[in-house]
Scaffold this motif. Structure first.
Motif, short mmCIF file in Angstrom:
data_model
loop_
_atom_site.label_atom_id
_atom_site.label_comp_id
_atom_site.label_asym_id
_atom_site.label_seq_id
_atom_site.Cartn_x
_atom_site.Cartn_y
_atom_site.Cartn_z
N GLY A 92 0.83 -1.20 0.00
CA GLY A 92 0.00 0.00 0.00
C GLY A 92 0.86 1.25 0.00
N ASN A 93 0.20 2.38 0.20
CA ASN A 93 0.90 3.67 0.15
C ASN A 93 1.31 4.14 1.53
OD1 ASN A 93 0.58 3.85 -2.67
ND2 ASN A 93 -1.50 4.62 -2.39
N PHE A 94 2.24 3.44 2.12
CA PHE A 94 2.77 3.81 3.42
C PHE A 94 4.25 4.08 3.29
CE2 PHE A 94 -0.35 3.34 6.84
CZ PHE A 94 -1.42 2.82 6.13
N PRO A 95 4.78 4.95 4.19
CA PRO A 95 6.22 5.25 4.11
C PRO A 95 7.07 4.04 4.44
CG PRO A 95 5.23 6.24 6.07
CD PRO A 95 4.11 5.72 5.23
N GLY A 96 8.35 4.15 4.11
CA GLY A 96 9.28 3.05 4.31
C GLY A 96 9.49 2.67 5.76
N ARG A 97 8.99 3.51 6.68
CA ARG A 97 9.10 3.15 8.11
C ARG A 97 8.30 1.88 8.43
NH1 ARG A 97 6.66 5.83 11.51
NH2 ARG A 97 5.15 6.96 10.24
N PHE A 98 7.36 1.57 7.57
CA PHE A 98 6.52 0.38 7.75
C PHE A 98 7.11 -0.75 6.90
CE2 PHE A 98 2.81 2.05 10.01
CZ PHE A 98 3.00 3.41 9.86
N SER A 99 7.46 -1.83 7.54
CA SER A 99 8.01 -2.96 6.81
C SER A 99 7.47 -4.25 7.38
CB SER A 99 9.55 -2.95 6.90
OG SER A 99 9.96 -3.09 8.24
N GLY A 100 7.65 -5.31 6.65
CA GLY A 100 7.15 -6.60 7.12
C GLY A 100 7.99 -7.73 6.58
N ARG A 101 7.67 -8.90 7.06
CA ARG A 101 8.31 -10.09 6.52
C ARG A 101 7.45 -11.30 6.86
NH1 ARG A 101 13.52 -11.52 10.36
NH2 ARG A 101 12.59 -11.04 12.37
N GLN A 102 7.67 -12.36 6.14
CA GLN A 102 6.94 -13.60 6.40
C GLN A 102 7.94 -14.74 6.48
OE1 GLN A 102 4.29 -15.11 3.31
NE2 GLN A 102 2.82 -15.81 4.85
N PHE A 103 7.71 -15.63 7.40
CA PHE A 103 8.60 -16.74 7.64
C PHE A 103 8.12 -17.99 6.89
CE2 PHE A 103 11.00 -14.43 10.72
CZ PHE A 103 10.10 -13.58 11.32
N SER A 104 8.95 -19.00 6.90
CA SER A 104 8.63 -20.21 6.14
C SER A 104 7.37 -20.91 6.67
CB SER A 104 9.82 -21.18 6.14
OG SER A 104 10.17 -21.50 7.47
N ASN A 105 7.03 -20.67 7.93
CA ASN A 105 5.82 -21.29 8.49
C ASN A 105 4.60 -20.39 8.30
OD1 ASN A 105 6.36 -19.25 10.26
ND2 ASN A 105 6.45 -20.53 12.10
N SER A 106 4.73 -19.36 7.48
CA SER A 106 3.68 -18.39 7.13
C SER A 106 3.44 -17.33 8.20
CB SER A 106 2.36 -19.07 6.75
OG SER A 106 2.51 -19.81 5.57
N ARG A 107 4.02 -17.48 9.35
CA ARG A 107 3.88 -16.42 10.36
C ARG A 107 4.51 -15.14 9.81
NH1 ARG A 107 6.45 -14.15 14.75
NH2 ARG A 107 8.42 -15.24 14.31
N SER A 108 3.93 -14.02 10.23
CA SER A 108 4.40 -12.75 9.69
C SER A 108 4.65 -11.74 10.81
CB SER A 108 3.37 -12.19 8.70
OG SER A 108 3.76 -10.92 8.21
N GLU A 109 5.56 -10.86 10.57
CA GLU A 109 5.82 -9.76 11.48
C GLU A 109 5.75 -8.45 10.71
OE1 GLU A 109 8.85 -11.71 14.82
OE2 GLU A 109 9.63 -10.38 13.26
N MET A 110 5.32 -7.42 11.43
CA MET A 110 5.30 -6.08 10.88
C MET A 110 6.10 -5.18 11.79
SD MET A 110 2.15 -3.49 10.23
CE MET A 110 2.50 -2.52 11.66
N ASN A 111 6.93 -4.35 11.21
CA ASN A 111 7.78 -3.46 11.99
C ASN A 111 7.50 -2.01 11.61
OD1 ASN A 111 10.30 -3.27 13.82
ND2 ASN A 111 10.78 -1.94 12.10
N VAL A 112 7.42 -1.16 12.61
CA VAL A 112 7.30 0.27 12.35
C VAL A 112 8.45 0.95 13.09
CG1 VAL A 112 5.85 2.32 12.40
CG2 VAL A 112 4.80 0.04 12.33
N SER A 113 9.26 1.67 12.36
CA SER A 113 10.39 2.36 12.98
C SER A 113 10.08 3.84 13.16
CB SER A 113 11.64 2.19 12.12
OG SER A 113 11.43 2.78 10.85
N THR A 114 10.82 4.46 14.03
CA THR A 114 10.67 5.90 14.30
C THR A 114 9.20 6.29 14.40
OG1 THR A 114 12.59 6.14 12.79
CG2 THR A 114 11.63 8.14 13.68
N LEU A 115 8.56 5.75 15.40
CA LEU A 115 7.12 5.93 15.57
C LEU A 115 6.73 7.41 15.66
CD1 LEU A 115 6.38 3.04 18.06
CD2 LEU A 115 5.35 3.32 15.80
N GLU A 116 5.58 7.70 15.08
CA GLU A 116 4.98 9.03 15.14
C GLU A 116 3.62 8.93 15.82
OE1 GLU A 116 4.77 10.42 11.13
OE2 GLU A 116 6.96 10.35 10.82
N LEU A 117 3.14 10.07 16.32
CA LEU A 117 1.85 10.07 17.00
C LEU A 117 0.75 9.52 16.09
CD1 LEU A 117 1.89 13.52 18.86
CD2 LEU A 117 2.43 11.26 19.78
N GLY A 118 0.85 9.83 14.82
CA GLY A 118 -0.16 9.41 13.85
C GLY A 118 -0.17 7.92 13.57
#
Lengths: 111, 114
Positions: A58-84
């Motif tokens: 989607g249209n989100f800044p690069g601070r938002f990232s994700g990954r998926q593991f071989s067992n399909s579990r996924s993580e989402m990371n947000v760096s340099t958090l903002e109030l918004g």
């Protein structure tokens, strides 16, 4: 069959910090999508992973990232958090092409 | 531009009454349309899914209609209950660029009062 699970359910962070959210899809589902939901914007698509590869973004800044593991579990990371970034983050899984099943979400509050 | 618009934004009805929620879309190409119910603080749960050839589908007291010509859908709730208080989200999917795209409406917030 267990549903989509997300951890943690609630999280409080301060501006500038980073956060990692986790999602375990329904067994057998290889597609995992992430959404941000805020009162003003509704559901906004972040990205989708299938077989460890990002398929859509989607249209989100690069601070938002994700990954998926071989067992399909996924993580989402947000760096340099903002109030918004305060929002409910939802994860959804599906067999490719079928209905998505949503998890309960992680409610993130950034102070 | 692919869009999904829902109306009304919010609605208050008395327990036992019926109501109808609207969804208009401009998504093309159209694949299917789903209605989701989202309770406060929880993830959305699918109520109905309709393809191009279906014009009505029921799930208990929930009945969805689809007019593919006018690109309109409605969700009718019969004999409302307090537990129907939730947000109802219309989602249109489109197969493009070798993948599914989901376009979400902003939802209708329904409050059922005793």
């Amino acid at each position: 069959k267990a549903g989509v699970t997300q951890t943690p359910r609630y999280l409080i962070k301060t501006r500038g910090q980073q956060v990692t959210l986790s999602c375990s899809p329904i067994s057998g589902h290889r597609s995992v999508s992430w959404y941000q939901q805020t009162p003003g914007q509704g559901l906004q698509f972040l990205f989708e992973y299938f077989s460890e590869t990002q398929r859509n973004k989607g249209n989100f800044p690069g601070r938002f990232s994700g990954r998926q593991f071989s067992n399909s579990r996924s993580e989402m990371n947000v760096s340099t958090l903002e109030l918004g970034d305060s929002a409910l983050y939802l994860c959804a899984s599906r067999r490719y092409g079928e209905t998505q099943y949503f998890g309960p979400g992680t409610r993130l509050l950034v102070l | 531009k692919n869009q999904v618009e829902q109306s009304p934004q919010s609605l208050i009805i008395l327990e036992g009454k019926n109501c109808t929620l609207q969804c208009n879309y401009t998504v093309s190409p159209f694949s299917n349309l789903r209605w989701y119910k989202q309770d406060t603080g929880r993830g959305p749960v699918s109520l109905t899914i309709m393809t191009f050839s279906e014009n009505t589908k029921s799930n208990g007291r929930y009945t969805a209609t689809l007019d593919a010509d006018t690109k309109q859908s409605s969700l009718h709730i019969t004999a409302s209950q307090l537990s129907d208080s939730a947000s109802y989200i219309c989602v249109v999917s489109s197969w493009m660029d070798s993948s599914y795209k989901l376009i979400f409406g902003s939802g209708t917030r329904l409050l059922v009062r005793p």
